[in-house]
Design an enzyme around this catalytic site. Structure first.
Site, short mmCIF file in Angstrom:
data_model
loop_
_atom_site.label_atom_id
_atom_site.label_comp_id
_atom_site.label_asym_id
_atom_site.label_seq_id
_atom_site.Cartn_x
_atom_site.Cartn_y
_atom_site.Cartn_z
N HIS A 110 -31.02 12.49 -34.44
CA HIS A 110 -31.76 12.93 -35.64
C HIS A 110 -32.82 11.88 -35.96
O HIS A 110 -32.51 10.82 -36.48
CB HIS A 110 -30.81 13.09 -36.84
CG HIS A 110 -31.50 13.61 -38.07
ND1 HIS A 110 -31.02 14.69 -38.78
CD2 HIS A 110 -32.62 13.21 -38.72
CE1 HIS A 110 -31.83 14.93 -39.80
NE2 HIS A 110 -32.81 14.03 -39.80
N HIS B 212 -29.87 20.78 -42.81
CA HIS B 212 -29.95 19.83 -43.92
C HIS B 212 -29.04 20.43 -45.00
O HIS B 212 -29.41 21.41 -45.64
CB HIS B 212 -31.38 19.66 -44.44
CG HIS B 212 -31.48 18.66 -45.54
ND1 HIS B 212 -32.03 17.41 -45.37
CD2 HIS B 212 -31.04 18.70 -46.82
CE1 HIS B 212 -31.92 16.72 -46.51
NE2 HIS B 212 -31.34 17.49 -47.41
N LEU C 85 -32.59 11.13 -48.66
CA LEU C 85 -31.86 12.38 -48.89
C LEU C 85 -31.09 12.75 -47.63
O LEU C 85 -31.65 12.62 -46.53
CB LEU C 85 -32.83 13.50 -49.26
CG LEU C 85 -33.39 13.38 -50.69
CD1 LEU C 85 -34.51 14.38 -50.92
CD2 LEU C 85 -32.28 13.56 -51.72
N ALA D 189 -38.45 10.15 -50.36
CA ALA D 189 -37.12 9.92 -49.79
C ALA D 189 -37.24 9.59 -48.32
O ALA D 189 -37.99 10.25 -47.60
CB ALA D 189 -36.26 11.17 -49.98
N ASP E 85 -31.64 9.42 -38.66
CA ASP E 85 -32.48 9.93 -39.74
C ASP E 85 -33.50 8.87 -40.17
O ASP E 85 -33.87 8.80 -41.34
CB ASP E 85 -31.64 10.39 -40.94
CG ASP E 85 -32.44 11.24 -41.92
OD1 ASP E 85 -33.51 11.75 -41.53
OD2 ASP E 85 -32.00 11.39 -43.07
N LYS F 225 -33.91 23.92 -36.93
CA LYS F 225 -33.50 23.19 -38.12
C LYS F 225 -33.63 24.02 -39.38
O LYS F 225 -34.70 24.57 -39.67
CB LYS F 225 -34.35 21.91 -38.25
CG LYS F 225 -34.07 21.04 -39.47
CD LYS F 225 -32.79 20.22 -39.35
CE LYS F 225 -32.47 19.48 -40.64
NZ LYS F 225 -33.01 18.13 -40.69
N HIS G 116 -37.09 11.14 -37.28
CA HIS G 116 -38.42 11.55 -37.74
C HIS G 116 -39.46 10.63 -37.10
O HIS G 116 -39.47 9.44 -37.36
CB HIS G 116 -38.53 11.45 -39.27
CG HIS G 116 -37.56 12.35 -39.97
ND1 HIS G 116 -37.86 13.65 -40.29
CD2 HIS G 116 -36.28 12.16 -40.35
CE1 HIS G 116 -36.81 14.22 -40.86
NE2 HIS G 116 -35.83 13.34 -40.91
N HIS H 248 -26.72 14.35 -40.96
CA HIS H 248 -26.54 13.21 -41.88
C HIS H 248 -25.52 13.49 -42.99
O HIS H 248 -25.86 13.54 -44.16
CB HIS H 248 -27.87 12.74 -42.47
CG HIS H 248 -28.83 13.84 -42.90
ND1 HIS H 248 -28.47 14.87 -43.74
CD2 HIS H 248 -30.12 14.05 -42.59
CE1 HIS H 248 -29.52 15.65 -43.93
NE2 HIS H 248 -30.53 15.18 -43.24
C1 NCD Z 1 -36.66 12.70 -44.40
C2 NCD Z 1 -38.17 12.53 -44.22
O1 NCD Z 1 -38.76 11.64 -44.84
O2 NCD Z 1 -38.76 13.29 -43.43
N1 NCD Z 1 -36.25 11.95 -45.55
C3 NCD Z 1 -34.99 11.50 -45.79
O3 NCD Z 1 -34.74 10.95 -46.87
N2 NCD Z 1 -34.04 11.61 -44.91
C4 NCD Z 1 -36.33 14.15 -44.51
C5 NCD Z 1 -34.85 14.45 -44.38
O4 NCD Z 1 -34.27 14.30 -43.30
O5 NCD Z 1 -34.23 14.85 -45.37
ZN ZN Z 2 -33.94 13.73 -41.51
#
Ligand code: NCD
Ligand code: ZN
Length: 345
Positions: A13, A138, A221, A265, A249, A101, A15, A176
């Site tokens: 997971h 999520h 989050l 977040a 995450d 997702k 980003h 997560h």
């Molecule tokens: C993630 C993001 O910034 O893309 N933020 C987070 O707090 N984890 C989005 C997500 O996975 O919820």
């Molecule tokens: Zn995420």
């Protein structure tokens, strides 16, 4: 123990963002992980196979040529109210897309294009079940009447449990997980249900958000929970159950969007991901369980081969930089300026 060598792990997971920010964070992940599941919450969201394949090409192009073969991005489609079952068939046939997702609309960063009512997706979920393409969720409701700290538990009761009954053959990754309730749900569910756990949810409880002042770099989050929940996550991660695996995450946002009256977040952990997990596992006296959690369980669930190369971590104290470059902006990593006792060799 002064060093450990494990099979090269994967991040289930992640980003990575796009453009210059992508170029800034990608090396952090590629130095330790062989593969990563790439979250599709860009703007615009990655809602078609064509967009996912183009995004994959941009990720590969962001590497220096010599490194391209060492890291594989595993692409994910972003589910909307209008994702067609035919798009699922195309995704499966692509071979490059490994799941879809579900972001409840409004649940988190760039979830505005997400699902407003899960019933609108039933035909598409049936196509995923039929084609054996996993659903990644999520797991938080967005109902403003539900307390922020209860949103995961309420999601299980209102959405996830009914979904597993309606689509018993659908493989689902509960992303997560942050609560004892989620750990219990996944543990008791069928073998089609698994979960990722972040390093920050293993290392921190919600007190960290308010430690002598408000700490925006500890805001993510789903939000950090109380200590009893952290303990349940730690037990799940270190317990050897193959339903639980690593997903950082890692979610980079520039300093100005974090240190803000309405901060974003997301916690950036890719700079030291495997070291952070090692720290948590060591604190639990379970370093010998790290390899299966980080390198085996996820690959097995996604029906991908386990990696064959390895990485080594040394017991050596180092100071995490105060910041990294993020396309000309500072990026504040988790535990900036403090010392970690495990170091990737
Ligand atoms: C993630 C993001 O910034 O893309 N933020 C987070 O707090 N984890 C989005 C997500 O996975 O919820
Ligand atoms: Zn995420």
């Amino acid at each position: 123990m002064t060093s450990i060598t494990i099979t090269r792990p994967d991040d289930w997971h992640l980003h990575l963002r796009d453009g210059e920010p992508l170029r800034a964070v990608l090396p952090h992940t590629a130095k330790q992980f062989a593969r990563a599941i790439i979250m599709p919450n860009l703007r615009p969201a990655i809602i078609t196979v064509e967009m996912a394949l183009a995004y994959r090409a941009r990720i590969l192009a962001a590497f220096p040529a010599a490194l391209q073969s060492t890291f594989e991005p595993l692409m994910i489609l972003y589910l909307t109210d209008n994702t067609a079952p035919a798009e699922i068939v195309r995704a499966k046939e692509s071979g490059a897309i490994h799941g879809v997702k579900l972001y409840p609309s409004g649940a988190t960063t760039n979830s505005g294009a997400g699902v407003t009512d899960i019933a609108k997706c039933y035909a598409t979920l049936a196509a995923m079940e039929w084609n054996d393409l996993p659903l990644l969720v999520h797991g938080e409701v967005t109902d403003p009447d539900v307390d922020v700290f209860d949103r995961e538990k309420v999601f299980i009761d209102r959405i996830l449990a009914p979904l597993t009954r309606r689509f018993p053959g659908l493989r689902i990754v509960f992303e997560h997980v942050t609560t004892r309730d989620a750990v219990q749900f996944v543990t008791e569910a069928s073998s089609n249900i698994a979960a990722t756990i972040t390093a920050h949810h293993l290392l921190l409880n919600r007190n960290a958000i308010f430690q002598s002042g408000i700490r925006p770099h500890h805001y993510c989050l789903p939000v950090l929970k109380r200590e009893t929940h952290r303990q349940a996550l730690l037990a799940a991660a270190t317990g050897g159950n193959s339903k639980f695996f690593l997903g950082t995450d890692s979610a980079p946002h520039g300093q100005a969007s974090k240190e803000n009256a309405c901060g974003c977040a997301g916690i950036f952990t890719a700079h030291a991901a495997i070291e952070l997990y090692a720290t948590a596992f060591e604190q639990a006296g379970a370093l010998n369980k790290l390899e299966a959690f980080a390198s085996f369980h996820g690959a097995d669930f996604y029906c991908l081969p386990r990696n064959t190369s390895s990485i080594t971590l040394k017991k050596e104290s180092w100071i995490i930089p105060e910041q990294y470059d993020f396309a000309g902006e500072p990026l504040i990593p988790l535990f900036a300026g403090t010392s970690l006792s495990w170091k990737l060799v």
